[in-house]
Design an enzyme around this catalytic site. Structure first.
Site, PDB file in Angstrom:
ATOM      1  N   ASN A  14      45.540  39.008  46.158  1.00 27.15           N
ATOM      2  CA  ASN A  14      44.464  39.239  45.274  1.00 27.15           C
ATOM      3  C   ASN A  14      43.950  37.959  44.711  1.00 27.15           C
ATOM      4  O   ASN A  14      44.757  37.171  43.925  1.00 27.15           O
ATOM      5  CB  ASN A  14      44.923  39.871  43.974  1.00 27.15           C
ATOM      6  N   ASN A  65      34.663  40.438  36.910  1.00 24.51           N
ATOM      7  CA  ASN A  65      35.089  41.181  38.121  1.00 24.51           C
ATOM      8  C   ASN A  65      33.939  40.444  39.368  1.00 24.51           C
ATOM      9  O   ASN A  65      32.974  39.523  38.941  1.00 24.51           O
ATOM     10  CB  ASN A  65      34.255  42.630  38.240  1.00 24.51           C
ATOM     11  N   CYS A 114      43.179  42.304  34.268  1.00 25.81           N
ATOM     12  CA  CYS A 114      43.724  41.897  35.609  1.00 25.81           C
ATOM     13  C   CYS A 114      45.143  41.632  35.682  1.00 25.81           C
ATOM     14  O   CYS A 114      45.564  40.297  35.063  1.00 25.81           O
ATOM     15  CB  CYS A 114      42.749  41.182  36.465  1.00 25.81           C
ATOM     16  N   ASN A 127      47.219  40.677  38.350  1.00 25.57           N
ATOM     17  CA  ASN A 127      47.530  39.578  39.399  1.00 25.57           C
ATOM     18  C   ASN A 127      46.738  38.325  38.562  1.00 25.57           C
ATOM     19  O   ASN A 127      47.208  37.195  38.835  1.00 25.57           O
ATOM     20  CB  ASN A 127      47.022  39.951  40.819  1.00 25.57           C
ATOM     21  N   ASN A 146      39.829  52.518  38.893  1.00 23.15           N
ATOM     22  CA  ASN A 146      40.308  52.083  40.212  1.00 23.15           C
ATOM     23  C   ASN A 146      41.210  53.235  40.827  1.00 23.15           C
ATOM     24  O   ASN A 146      41.751  54.014  40.269  1.00 23.15           O
ATOM     25  CB  ASN A 146      41.339  50.731  39.717  1.00 23.15           C
ATOM     26  N   ARG A 165      37.379  49.008  41.394  1.00 23.15           N
ATOM     27  CA  ARG A 165      36.053  49.109  40.845  1.00 23.15           C
ATOM     28  C   ARG A 165      35.505  47.478  40.338  1.00 23.15           C
ATOM     29  O   ARG A 165      36.532  46.749  40.298  1.00 23.15           O
ATOM     30  CB  ARG A 165      35.883  50.109  39.906  1.00 23.15           C
ATOM     31  N   CYS A 198      46.792  44.753  43.821  1.00 23.54           N
ATOM     32  CA  CYS A 198      46.050  45.060  42.490  1.00 23.54           C
ATOM     33  C   CYS A 198      47.317  45.113  41.321  1.00 23.54           C
ATOM     34  O   CYS A 198      48.179  45.958  41.444  1.00 23.54           O
ATOM     35  CB  CYS A 198      45.442  46.046  42.410  1.00 23.54           C
ATOM     36  N   GLY A 199      47.313  44.065  40.636  1.00 20.65           N
ATOM     37  CA  GLY A 199      48.625  44.007  39.410  1.00 20.65           C
ATOM     38  C   GLY A 199      48.485  45.185  38.459  1.00 20.65           C
ATOM     39  O   GLY A 199      49.556  45.791  38.535  1.00 20.65           O
TER      40      GLY A 199
END
Length: 258
Positions: A13, A65, A74, A76, A169, A188, A197-198
């Site tokens: 990521n 994003n 987010c 990560n 997501n 998304r 995705c963390g």
């Protein structure tokens, strides 16, 4: 004007991170952020993160994003900005910072970062899937033969068809062992599958525990970008002391003209 940037990745990521304590970055220029994240015309990343000063903690994380818009939390990215703050000597091995969903604490141990996530008190079990918010909204759905699934096609179908313009997501999950799960996520804002995705793997760990698919409070997650672990405690049907742990690495640094 020339801006210095750093590229970080956490289990694939990847993020552009900029030290914006001097407030030189054009924060309201959505098109510019989108250009920087473009993998053909810009630097290329799943998102862009600004590190800024904060009066109540070590620093503030401002996350965009890849579509250029301000995003939700987010996981990560949070781990990567902690590694960046450590690189800048802003913090030691322990830190507290501000993000869009509130305060987060984190610990650095060599090349790994453990990030404290927000508590989760509600997980909705729908027809064949879970929905919950771990700082970002997440749909969690068990599937078989995940390796061959067309995640972009099926993820977009659910993201728009079920959740509309606001979106969610979408996480597809396959169990690999008593406390191990393979996860692929359609994000998304990126509008594509990411390697990891963390907040998504956090949502998967909590959902699988709620389902009874695992009894372990330390869940191992495999993504296409690498391995992560999610640990937590349960109190009065709520998940507390949630930690997302994994590697966070600086890939390269450079300068770009604004």
């Amino acid at each position: 004007m020339t801006i210095s940037f750093y590229k970080y990745q956490g289990t694939g990521n990847d993020f552009i991170i900029i030290d914006n304590r001097s407030k030189v970055f054009p924060k309201n220029d959505t098109d510019f952020v989108k250009l920087l994240c473009n993998r053909r015309l810009g630097i290329g990343a799943d998102g862009l993160i600004l590190l800024e000063n904060d009066t109540e903690s070590d620093f503030e994380m401002v996350y965009y994003n890849a579509d250029g818009r301000l995003g939700s939390m987010c996981g990560n990215g949070g781990r990567c900005i902690v590694a960046f703050a450590k690189y800048l000597d802003i913090i030691g091995d322990i830190t507290t910072f501000k993000a869009v969903d509130g305060m987060h604490s984190a610990k650095v141990n060599n090349k790994e970062v453990s990030l404290r996530m927000k508590d989760v008190s509600e997980i909705a079990l729908k027809h064949q899937y879970f929905f919950l918010d771990t700082g970002s909204p997440h749909h969690v759905q068990l599937v078989s033969d995940l390796e061959t699934l067309d995640v972009n096609k099926e993820g977009a179908k659910i993201r728009y068809g079920l959740y509309g313009a606001k979106g969610s997501n979408i996480n597809f999950v396959e169990q690999k062992g008593p406390n191990q799960f393979f996860v692929r996520t359609y994000e998304r804002g990126v509008e594509n599958e990411t390697l990891s995705c963390g907040t998504g793997v956090t949502a998967v760990a909590l959902s699988m525990y709620s389902k009874g698919a695992t009894k372990d409070h330390n869940v191992q997650i495999l993504t296409r970008g690498g391995a992560l672990s999610v640990s937590f405690k349960v109190r009065d049907s709520s998940f507390i002391d949630i930690s997302l742990k994994g590697p966070a690495k600086q890939v390269f640094k450079g300068k770009i003209e604004v």
